[in-house]
Design an enzyme around this catalytic site. Structure first.
Site, PDB file in Angstrom:
ATOM      1  CG  ASP A  53      74.265  23.379  17.594  1.00 55.16           C
ATOM      2  OD1 ASP A  53      73.736  23.754  16.163  1.00 55.16           O
ATOM      3  OD2 ASP A  53      73.898  24.944  18.287  1.00 55.16           O
ATOM      4  CG  ASP A  84      79.902  31.680  19.001  1.00 49.27           C
ATOM      5  OD1 ASP A  84      79.159  31.763  17.962  1.00 49.27           O
ATOM      6  OD2 ASP A  84      80.215  32.804  19.361  1.00 49.27           O
ATOM      7  CE1 TYR A  89      68.584  33.530   6.716  1.00 51.51           C
ATOM      8  CE2 TYR A  89      67.364  33.504   4.857  1.00 51.51           C
ATOM      9  CZ  TYR A  89      68.188  32.588   6.290  1.00 51.51           C
ATOM     10  OH  TYR A  89      68.041  31.571   5.697  1.00 51.51           O
ATOM     11  CE  LYS A 101      71.508  31.947   5.089  1.00 49.71           C
ATOM     12  NZ  LYS A 101      72.303  30.087   5.334  1.00 49.71           N
TER      13      LYS A 101
END
Length: 253
Positions: free
Chosen positions: A38, A62, A158, A162
């Site tokens: 993370d 990152d 977004y 995806k």
């Protein structure tokens, strides 16, 4: 727990919170050694520390920064933790900034694509490089119903990111099948995590979304664990290039 992942080493991105934390913790409970990755190093460290002894390791990463991703995989390989299971789960959704295309700022488009799509690309790229040296493995990407239909009409960046992830998974699955690298996509529906606080804190918006879910409830991170365990395990040895919806039936409508 069934110890279905004993002997495997997994890396999960976005593992400090939400779906990533739930999946990484379940993998450890199922016997895998798990790298909790993370950009929040402290959160990843706390999550890894909660895993069964010897099964958790944290790495600060990152995913939008290639040197950081490449360095993390190199560090793990040097330590004997090269993963044969990688879950590319980390992502962002910019509530209040992502919008219909005529209203979407280029800055917010790029911010979303840089993390969600480019970050997934970089994670998969370096996962594949390691798996080519180690005889194969399983890669699992986190998709979204918004990448399949018009569910996210107000989230242009977004939804596009995806959809790109879904296409990326199929392409990589086809390209590396002969090298015993499997690539699949899990498509969670509306799952209540800190990522969607803007929805969970608005009763009207939440009710509208749940009203479109045939099972009649919101998903939780725990709902996604089981399919991830299956795809990471040898039980899924003949599954690659596929989409696995865990959305309460949302995409059937």
């Amino acid at each position: 727990m069934t110890d279905r992942l004993t002997g495997k080493t997994a890396l999960v991105t976005g593992a400090a919170t939400g779906i990533g934390l739930s999946v990484a913790s379940r993998f450890a409970a199922e016997g895998a050694r798990v790298v909790f990755a993370d950009r929040d190093g402290d959160g990843a460290g706390a999550a890894a520390a909660a895993a069964p002894e010897g099964r958790g390791r944290a790495v600060t990463m990152d995913i939008s920064d290639e040197p950081a991703v490449e360095g993390a995989f190199a560090e793990l390989a040097a330590a004997g933790w090269s993963p044969d299971v990688v879950v590319a789960n980390a992502g962002v959704q910019l509530f209040g900034k992502d919008a219909r295309i005529a209203d979407l700022d280029l800055e917010h488009w790029r911010q979303t694509i840089d993390v969600n799509l480019t970050g997934t690309f970089l994670t998969v790229k370096h996962a594949v490089r390691g798996m080519l040296l180690n005889g194969g493995g399983s890669i699992i990407l986190t998709g979204s119903p918004t990448g399949l239909n018009g569910e996210g009409a107000d989230f242009t960046a977004y939804s596009a990111s995806k959809a790109g992830i879904h296409g990326l998974a199929r392409t990589v699955a086809a390209a590396y099948a002969k090298e015993n690298i499997r690539v699949n996509t899990v498509v969670p529906g509306y799952t209540e995590t800190t990522l969607v606080t803007a929805i969970t804190s608005d009763p009207e918006s939440r009710a509208a979304i749940i009203g479109r879910i045939p099972l009649g409830r919101a998903g939780s991170p725990a709902d996604v664990e089981g399919i991830m365990v299956f795809l990471a395990s040898d039980d899924a040895a003949f599954a690659t290039g596929a989409l696995f919806a865990v959305d309460g039936g949302m995409t059937t409508l």
